[in-house]
Scaffold this motif. Sequence first.
Motif, PDB file in Angstrom:
ATOM      1  N   ARG A  89      58.075  62.381 -21.002  1.00  0.00           N
ATOM      2  CA  ARG A  89      58.610  62.126 -19.672  1.00  0.00           C
ATOM      3  C   ARG A  89      58.133  63.211 -18.743  1.00  0.00           C
ATOM      4  O   ARG A  89      57.991  64.361 -19.111  1.00  0.00           O
ATOM      5  N   GLY A 137      60.271  56.883 -10.114  1.00  0.00           N
ATOM      6  CA  GLY A 137      60.839  57.406 -11.356  1.00  0.00           C
ATOM      7  C   GLY A 137      62.183  58.059 -11.134  1.00  0.00           C
ATOM      8  O   GLY A 137      62.747  58.650 -12.051  1.00  0.00           O
ATOM      9  N   GLU A 188      61.190  48.406 -18.153  1.00  0.00           N
ATOM     10  CA  GLU A 188      60.469  49.399 -18.972  1.00  0.00           C
ATOM     11  C   GLU A 188      59.153  48.828 -19.497  1.00  0.00           C
ATOM     12  O   GLU A 188      58.142  49.529 -19.595  1.00  0.00           O
ATOM     13  N   GLY A 213      62.514  57.024 -14.906  1.00  0.00           N
ATOM     14  CA  GLY A 213      61.683  58.218 -15.017  1.00  0.00           C
ATOM     15  C   GLY A 213      60.212  57.919 -14.854  1.00  0.00           C
ATOM     16  O   GLY A 213      59.774  56.772 -14.930  1.00  0.00           O
ATOM     17  N   VAL A 225      56.721  58.523 -16.585  1.00  0.00           N
ATOM     18  CA  VAL A 225      56.401  58.802 -17.986  1.00  0.00           C
ATOM     19  C   VAL A 225      54.914  58.685 -18.249  1.00  0.00           C
ATOM     20  O   VAL A 225      54.178  58.050 -17.499  1.00  0.00           O
TER      21      VAL A 225
END
Lengths: 463, 595
Positions: free
Chosen positions: B204, B227, B317, B372, B374
């Motif tokens: 991350r 994010g 995601e 986030g 990543v």
Amino acid sequence: MLKEYQTVTNIYGPLMLVEKIDDAKYGHIVDIELSDGSVRHGQILQVENDKVLVQVFEGTTGIDVDKSTVRFLGKPLTLDVSPDILGRVFSGLGEPKDDGPEIIPEKSLDINGAPINPSARDYPNEFIQTGISTIDGLNPLVRGQKLPIFSGAGLPHDDMTAQLARQATVRGKGEQFAVVFAAMGITFEAAQFFINDLTETGAIERAVMFINLANDPAIERIATPRFALTAAEYLAFEQDMHVLVILNDMTNYCEALREISAARKEVPGRRGYPGYLYTDLATVYERAGRIKGKKGSITMVPVLTMPEDDKTHPVPDLTGYITEGQIILSRSLHRKAIAPPVDALPSLSRLKDKGIGPDKTREDHADLYNQLYAAYARGKEAQELATIMGEDALSDEDKKYMTFADKFEARYVSQGYYDNRTIEQTLDLGWELLSMFENVELKRIDVDLIEKYMPRFREKVKS
Amino acid sequence: MTEKRQGKTVKVAGPVVVAEGMTGSRMYDVVRVSKHKLIGEIVELHGDLASIQVYEETEGIGPGEPVADTEAPLSVELGPGLIESIYDGIQRPLNALYEKEGAFMSRGISIPGLDRTKKWQFKPVIENGTEVKPGDIIGEVQESSLVVHKIMVPAEVSGKVDGLREGEFTVEDTIGIVKGKDGETKLQLMHKWPVRNPRKVIKRLAPNRILVTGQRVIDTFFPIAKGGTACVPGPFGTGKTVVQHQLAKWVDADIVVYVGCGERGNEMTDVLTEFPELKDPRSGEPLMKRSVLIANTSNMPVAAREASVYTGITIAEYFRDMGYTVALMADSTSRWAEAMREISTRLEEMPAEEGYPAYLGARIASFYERAGRVQCCGSPEREGALSIIGAVSPPGGDLSDSVVQATLHVVKVFWSLMAKLAQQRHFPAIDWLTSYSFYKEYLKECFEDKEQGIQMDEMIKQAMGLLEQESNLLEIVRLVGSEALSPKDRLALETSRSIREDFLHQNAFHKVDTFTTLEKQYEMLKMILHFHKVALEAIDAGADTADIFKLPVREEIARAKYIPQEEMIKISEIRNTIEKQIGEVSRLVGTNVSR
């Protein structure tokens, strides 16, 4: 043959525990025959092995443990419907209450209904003219919307709902309409006032009533709005009618729900209301709407009385989170004899932007209500300031806005319960009131619109 | 789904059902209850008793009915066909349900989340024989005009690719195989992922860019990062949903996932009718071409509402893993928390505050932690970002509510909606004094012209200072009247008012005003502060504030927000007009003095 059981073991509050039952299903209804031969109705709240928890709609007074007989009917609460339900009066449990004949059912519908698939919904965008300026001009109601009236004890919400039922129309269309009225714990007087009003205008022929009065069993109220909405869904989506549903008073409904929850010893949420109050209310309110490919619609006006006029009380609060806006009645306006005493500032119709504009009402509508709101809000602020420091301390500008606020209340808000204003009258009245300001001050209105609509009022004011 | 283990119901209480004979079942396994095959999830195990939260209405269910364990956790299907879909809380496609079952939701229907018949044009991007590992991009599908769907190697699959070929495939067709140590695995366009487990990433990273929303009060004063996480609490009627809709429409994300969690049906319809018509300001394509909608309205079953945010975030995601910038809007997380509370009550768990379960805070925190920036798994090396914007609906607008407090512990941006502002029809009703953002420093990076970025930073500080000053001055006015203020203070009041009305106030329903580029925000703020500066000089020179306040240029300032992006030069021209008109006032002062 339905099995009968005499195995009641516990009775507490509105609840009853029955044991040694074979085939009970959650949500189904039961008949309870008392030792004196009278019959009450109940619904299964929980089944665990052979134990069944039943809520008794008519209350448990007089039920005994050893002689009462319980019959499991093997079906959920249902309403028998046919087009003949129009013009009829039912009890809060959906049984005919007037002298009319038995309803010969076309079908029998589960009163819990089923959620409308969000994909099947059609967006509410047809303007309903109610003839009430504070609604039409500032908080337009559209078909398929749910717009509650937040009232308080002693405020004239009954007059206002009657006015709505009398005047609400979609302009230029001669479509079939119907009114479904559900009374939950209101007084005989209030219910009779509404019925008389509908009778006078002849609208009673197109109305269906479900009446649970203040002295009727409280638990029954939990079912009353569901009966009303089942009737409404039938009329709207199977008989192609535009249905206006009035639910009065939702606060009583919530109190009945609280009573059950307390008896079940559930962990209470705010003010003792159950944690699932939001979800429960949603299953009532969300039944309003329009469906793609169906002609009819359900528009809902729930009425609720706010305890101590407190908008943050759980009932108005959770209602406001579900409904598409709210019309709030103000005690101080009511005292000033402004009728209907709609408090314009906190009132809101969330669907207003979809129901207005060039083809629906008029091109200037949106800008106009924004400006009226802004000016009225400023005027109200000035009024407050004046009460603290005296009128002399106000700037000239503030004084002007204060005058506007007074005029706005006296002419725009106040109209009485029998004045049926067209939307043009309402809009023009708005322009007339705004004509006391310079164009520069009307920041919320498009310049072209000011030029188009304002001059005639300027002329009038000058002459 | 294979159904192996069979149990029997013993208890039914609303959305919670208890079944016996469930030995061997695992927590969070999906089960099918009764002959209706209602979908449920195991949430508690006691010996051979399993408590099950059921995602559908349980009316008519009694003891003794069969319960079948599918022996798999609640999962979503990930693959081409997600974009432009609208799902309920457990990824059932609502359009397909509508076609099959009619306008009202019936029970026990299972239609897979992804269309099994539709064929997609697949193009490999790697050669056969390449060694692959989880997350590697093996090919692409043009899913919509805006989204290239990258097909990735599923988790726990690695080895040598073989038989990968271009062509038209359904989501279940084999597009190639991977020969690994433990044998061969078939590759498909789709795979499944359990919703309650976050998808894996390599590492991350801290956010470093803001997510441009086109909303002035947000971008300029309280920006959210790519994010990042934000929450919008407010009482009803303050415009939470409008803020969420505006963001869903205008954010510069590649993918938008909108979760309508326990909210109004008509609002979802609004999204459904509006998104296909609205054009993305950057690409000109309909916004629907980059959106996935989850709609579990307030009257739909409460357990599915609990699952809906997980379904949404897992889909989000998945797109992040392709290297995209994704924004997820959850409206409203309070309804999600209430669903948790309802299930918890039925499970007879010991409650914490306001009846909410003790794990409320932990659940909320772990949900927001799935946001986030990543570094995604697999090759090619890529970065993805997932921002979460959650609406919170505290009872009575009380910010001490458990859900608000648990949310504020984790989010980095707080947009506080005020009933008072909403009543004045000041929208978005985001209160500038109590809201905050931890991402402010990234704003200046977003300007192409570095100099502008630095200037913007300065201007924001000045504007914020003026607004702060305004609240103090208004206090004084309330006590002693506006007469007591010095001319400079009066100017400060006027300028703050201008910032509020001409800059912060933004009309979501106006075709130009609904979206403002960063450059235009810069120009507008510059114009307002320029007026302040020039007026201040004039006042120093002895000009009367009243003369300055009634200059016609002020109307031009007020209407600058309606100037379209293409004609932005007009805003800088207003700056000249300001100088000219105030200059004239000062000149008059000059002549007066000389006379």
